[in-house]
Write a protein that holds these residues in place. Structure first.
Motif, PDB file in Angstrom:
ATOM      1  N   THR A  59      57.346  81.300 -94.895  1.00 38.40           N
ATOM      2  CA  THR A  59      58.379  82.321 -95.079  1.00 38.40           C
ATOM      3  C   THR A  59      59.765  81.696 -95.248  1.00 38.40           C
ATOM      4  O   THR A  59      60.565  82.133 -96.089  1.00 38.40           O
ATOM      5  N   VAL A  60      60.040  80.680 -94.474  1.00 43.71           N
ATOM      6  CA  VAL A  60      61.377  80.078 -94.483  1.00 43.71           C
ATOM      7  C   VAL A  60      61.527  79.009 -95.567  1.00 43.71           C
ATOM      8  O   VAL A  60      62.605  78.825 -96.128  1.00 43.71           O
ATOM      9  N   TYR A  61      60.442  78.349 -95.899  1.00 46.30           N
ATOM     10  CA  TYR A  61      60.535  77.200 -96.814  1.00 46.30           C
ATOM     11  C   TYR A  61      60.958  77.646 -98.222  1.00 46.30           C
ATOM     12  O   TYR A  61      60.474  78.651 -98.750  1.00 46.30           O
ATOM     13  N   GLN A  62      61.844  76.868 -98.810  1.00 46.96           N
ATOM     14  CA  GLN A  62      62.290  77.058-100.184  1.00 46.96           C
ATOM     15  C   GLN A  62      62.142  75.729-100.928  1.00 46.96           C
ATOM     16  O   GLN A  62      62.332  74.658-100.341  1.00 46.96           O
ATOM     17  N   PRO A  63      61.788  75.753-102.235  1.00 48.68           N
ATOM     18  CA  PRO A  63      61.591  74.506-102.976  1.00 48.68           C
ATOM     19  C   PRO A  63      62.807  73.590-102.955  1.00 48.68           C
ATOM     20  O   PRO A  63      62.669  72.360-103.017  1.00 48.68           O
ATOM     21  N   ASN A  64      64.025  74.169-102.860  1.00 51.19           N
ATOM     22  CA  ASN A  64      65.213  73.326-102.886  1.00 51.19           C
ATOM     23  C   ASN A  64      65.478  72.628-101.550  1.00 51.19           C
ATOM     24  O   ASN A  64      66.436  71.867-101.418  1.00 51.19           O
ATOM     25  N   MET A  65      64.617  72.896-100.546  1.00 48.02           N
ATOM     26  CA  MET A  65      64.787  72.223 -99.266  1.00 48.02           C
ATOM     27  C   MET A  65      64.316  70.777 -99.327  1.00 48.02           C
ATOM     28  O   MET A  65      64.665  69.961 -98.482  1.00 48.02           O
ATOM     29  N   ALA A  66      63.462  70.447-100.286  1.00 50.90           N
ATOM     30  CA  ALA A  66      62.969  69.084-100.455  1.00 50.90           C
ATOM     31  C   ALA A  66      63.382  68.573-101.819  1.00 50.90           C
ATOM     32  O   ALA A  66      63.575  69.349-102.765  1.00 50.90           O
ATOM     33  N   GLU A  67      63.502  67.290-101.935  1.00 52.34           N
ATOM     34  CA  GLU A  67      63.928  66.683-103.193  1.00 52.34           C
ATOM     35  C   GLU A  67      62.778  65.870-103.782  1.00 52.34           C
ATOM     36  O   GLU A  67      61.886  65.427-103.073  1.00 52.34           O
ATOM     37  N   GLY A  68      62.844  65.690-105.087  1.00 51.89           N
ATOM     38  CA  GLY A  68      61.860  64.871-105.751  1.00 51.89           C
ATOM     39  C   GLY A  68      60.651  65.668-106.216  1.00 51.89           C
ATOM     40  O   GLY A  68      60.612  66.904-106.140  1.00 51.89           O
ATOM     41  N   PRO A  69      59.610  64.962-106.691  1.00 48.62           N
ATOM     42  CA  PRO A  69      58.430  65.630-107.270  1.00 48.62           C
ATOM     43  C   PRO A  69      57.571  66.342-106.232  1.00 48.62           C
ATOM     44  O   PRO A  69      56.673  67.097-106.593  1.00 48.62           O
ATOM     45  N   PHE A  70      57.835  66.097-104.929  1.00 54.45           N
ATOM     46  CA  PHE A  70      56.993  66.712-103.905  1.00 54.45           C
ATOM     47  C   PHE A  70      57.477  68.098-103.492  1.00 54.45           C
ATOM     48  O   PHE A  70      56.856  68.740-102.659  1.00 54.45           O
ATOM     49  N   ALA A  71      58.590  68.573-104.044  1.00 53.00           N
ATOM     50  CA  ALA A  71      59.151  69.858-103.635  1.00 53.00           C
ATOM     51  C   ALA A  71      58.169  70.989-103.867  1.00 53.00           C
ATOM     52  O   ALA A  71      57.867  71.780-102.962  1.00 53.00           O
ATOM     53  N   HIS A  72      57.648  71.086-105.119  1.00 55.60           N
ATOM     54  CA  HIS A  72      56.702  72.158-105.433  1.00 55.60           C
ATOM     55  C   HIS A  72      55.321  71.848-104.859  1.00 55.60           C
ATOM     56  O   HIS A  72      54.530  72.758-104.599  1.00 55.60           O
ATOM     57  N   GLY A  73      55.031  70.552-104.660  1.00 53.66           N
ATOM     58  CA  GLY A  73      53.740  70.206-104.067  1.00 53.66           C
ATOM     59  C   GLY A  73      53.614  70.698-102.639  1.00 53.66           C
ATOM     60  O   GLY A  73      52.555  71.162-102.217  1.00 53.66           O
ATOM     61  N   ILE A  74      54.711  70.624-101.887  1.00 48.61           N
ATOM     62  CA  ILE A  74      54.698  71.125-100.509  1.00 48.61           C
ATOM     63  C   ILE A  74      54.438  72.630-100.486  1.00 48.61           C
ATOM     64  O   ILE A  74      53.672  73.138 -99.660  1.00 48.61           O
ATOM     65  N   GLU A  75      55.083  73.340-101.404  1.00 48.00           N
ATOM     66  CA  GLU A  75      54.869  74.792-101.477  1.00 48.00           C
ATOM     67  C   GLU A  75      53.417  75.108-101.819  1.00 48.00           C
ATOM     68  O   GLU A  75      52.822  76.056-101.273  1.00 48.00           O
ATOM     69  N   GLN A  76      52.812  74.312-102.694  1.00 49.04           N
ATOM     70  CA  GLN A  76      51.410  74.510-103.062  1.00 49.04           C
ATOM     71  C   GLN A  76      50.497  74.273-101.857  1.00 49.04           C
ATOM     72  O   GLN A  76      49.569  75.049-101.598  1.00 49.04           O
ATOM     73  N   VAL A  77      50.785  73.210-101.108  1.00 45.88           N
ATOM     74  CA  VAL A  77      49.985  72.909 -99.926  1.00 45.88           C
ATOM     75  C   VAL A  77      50.116  74.019 -98.887  1.00 45.88           C
ATOM     76  O   VAL A  77      49.135  74.410 -98.239  1.00 45.88           O
TER      77      VAL A  77
END
Length: 341
Positions: A59-77
């Motif tokens: 709920t809280v996580y946003q893609p812009n909270m992480a940098e680099g190619p893993f930003a969207h990967g974290i959301e997918q996980v």
């Protein structure tokens, strides 16, 4: 940085909320105010905690909270994990609800025991099927979170017929066992705790799954058979309509044995035996043997097959001792006619 702090606070609040609910449910266990509280606490505590934590992070996580190619990967996980923990929670909740019913059915005795065992068997198999369906749906949902899989969706659906035929041929044995398991459960041909004789082996049905049956043999061994065996081969079910069994004791004695006295002694022994169900008994001369003996058969009834076995052994021992002490001349003997010489 503030979003990470908000995420941490959200996770702590979610975990605390789950702990509060768990403590409330445990308090309901006192005095058995709510029978469902115990199974829910035992089965759903960890799945609920995992679901609450993952939901808070997602709920809280946003893609812009992480940098680099893993930003969207974290959301997918996070999305995949959310599907997994929710499925886990749903399965455990379903098991918790059915555990209440199964626990009550285990304690049912007497004439209602056969119906209770049938319902237990059906509930056990149905919840396993439901779990398998939930897992398959969850895996499908996980796959469709990938854009590449969604793009191939139309093509996969178009080829589903061919794929279904291929999978059906490859998994013919497994599917056959699944259908055989459902057939056994809902045709009432086999139930948990049924006493059966299979391949000359006597035992009780200890476990009945969708693919195999575990038979608990009398000498503590386990015989594991595919479910399809019971739909394609004959077997004895001693508790098909009731658990009551009639046992037989055979005695081969001399012709001089007083049958009436043995019959009186048999009834006296049965009356004092706790395993006799006070219903059926009889002592009959069933055959005359070529070796100069007569064959007696004593029948007696008991509540179930283990009781009948112990009752037969005790009565056989009693009758042998009675004949030895009271009528030793009636013990088996072979006669030789000297006049024939």
């Amino acid at each position: 940085m503030s979003r990470w702090i908000i995420m941490l606070i959200t996770v702590i609040v979610a975990a605390a909320a789950v702990e509060v609910v768990r403590r409330v449910l445990r308090s309901r266990l006192v005095g058995e105010k709510w029978v469902l509280a115990g199974p829910l606490v035992c089965r759903c505590a960890w799945p609920a905690l995992a679901t609450a934590v993952v939901a808070a992070v997602k709920t809280v996580y946003q893609p812009n909270m992480a940098e680099g190619p893993f930003a969207h990967g974290i959301e997918q996980v996070l999305g995949l994990t959310m599907i997994g923990v929710v499925s886990w929670l749903v399965i455990e909740a379903a098991y918790a609800v059915t555990d209440v019913v199964l626990e009550r059915l285990v304690t049912v005795e007497g004439e209602r025991n056969r119906r209770a065992r049938r319902i237990r068997t059906q509930i056990t198999l149905v919840r396993r099927v439901a779990s398998a369906v939930i897992i398959v749906v969850a895996l499908g949902a996980m796959l469709f979170t990938f854009p590449q899989v969604r793009a191939l969706g139309a093509g996969l659906l178009a080829s589903a017929g061919i794929a279904g035929v291929i999978v059906g041929v490859a998994a013919q044995s497994t599917l056959g066992n699944l259908l055989a398991g459902l057939q056994l459960a809902f045709s009432d041909a086999l139930r948990l705790d049924d006493v059966v004789v299979v391949e000359d082996e006597w035992g009780r049905i200890e476990e009945l799954s969708l693919t195999y049956v575990v038979l608990h043999l009398w000498d503590e061994r386990r015989l594991v058979l595919p479910v399809s065996y019971f739909t394609t081969n004959p077997f004895e079910n001693w508790t098909r309509h009731s658990s009551r069994v009639i046992g037989a004791v055979m005695l081969r004695v001399d012709w001089s044995v007083p049958v009436d006295e043995l019959r009186t002694e048999l009834y006296s022994a049965l009356r004092e035996h706790p395993l006799w169900d006070q219903k059926d008994w009889v002592l009959q001369v069933v055959d005359t043997l070529p070796n100069g003996l007569v064959e007696l058969r004593a029948l007696m009834s008991a509540a179930d097959s283990p009781s009948a076995w112990d009752l037969k052994c005790d009565i056989r021992e009693h009758m042998v001792r009675f004949i030895q002490e009271k009528y030793p001349d009636s013990l088996p003997r072979f006669r030789v006619d000297d006049r024939a010489a």
